[in-house]
Design a protein around this motif. Structure first.
Motif: not given
Ligand code: 5GP
Ligand code: ZN
Length: 133
Positions: A54-77
């Motif tokens: 995985l390119p570094d730039e994609t790796a960095a973006k992936a964790l930020v996205l994981a944080k964002k989606i995880s928060g929505k899932l955890k709160d919403g569900l």
């Protein structure tokens, strides 16, 4: 895109999937065989077989996205917790060889099993590993 890669096809919209989020780099979908309610997968649109590719730039973006989606899932569900799981290689349980991150909401009474038997860090093992760095 890699030929015959199911996640390339899903990430790029060739095969439909329940999509929670999409931008120019990623698609986030619901897992077809969820471990728990809300089990989602983050797929980069550009093919990389695993974390090592995985390119570094994609790796960095992936964790930020994981944080964002995880928060929505955890709160919403109203989940009680959430595991981020990412498998690399058959020995590690990877079955689809296009990098992906599992977001698995956890509930106090669920039956999800993300566990291992704790081992012992020997002096020899510690030295062997420290010498790699
Ligand atoms: P791995 O074992 O490679 O870390 O995870 C692969 C995951 O992809 C599994 O949880 C499996 O249920 C999911 N999966 C496999 N094929 C498909 C598919 O065609 N669509 C969706 N939405 N999920 C899939
Ligand atoms: Zn792919």
């Amino acid at each position: 895109m890699a030929e015959n890669c199911i996640f390339c096809k899903i990430a790029n919209g060739e095969i439909p999937a329940a999509t929670l989020y999409e931008d120019e780099d990623f698609r986030v979908i619901l897992d077809l065989n969820p471990a728990a309610l809300g089990h989602a997968l983050i797929l980069p649109k550009a093919h990389a077989a695993n974390l090592f590719e995985l390119p570094d730039e994609t790796a960095a973006k992936a964790l930020v996205l994981a944080k964002k989606i995880s928060g929505k899932l955890k709160d919403g569900l109203h989940a009680d917790g959430l595991n981020v799981v990412q498998n690399n290689g058959e020995a590690a349980g990877q079955t689809v060889f296009h990098f992906h991150m599992h977001l698995i909401p956890r509930y106090a009474d669920d039956t999800v099993d993300v566990k291992w038997k704790p081992g012992t860090l020997t002096d020899a093992d510690r030295e062997k590993i420290l010498n790699l760095f």
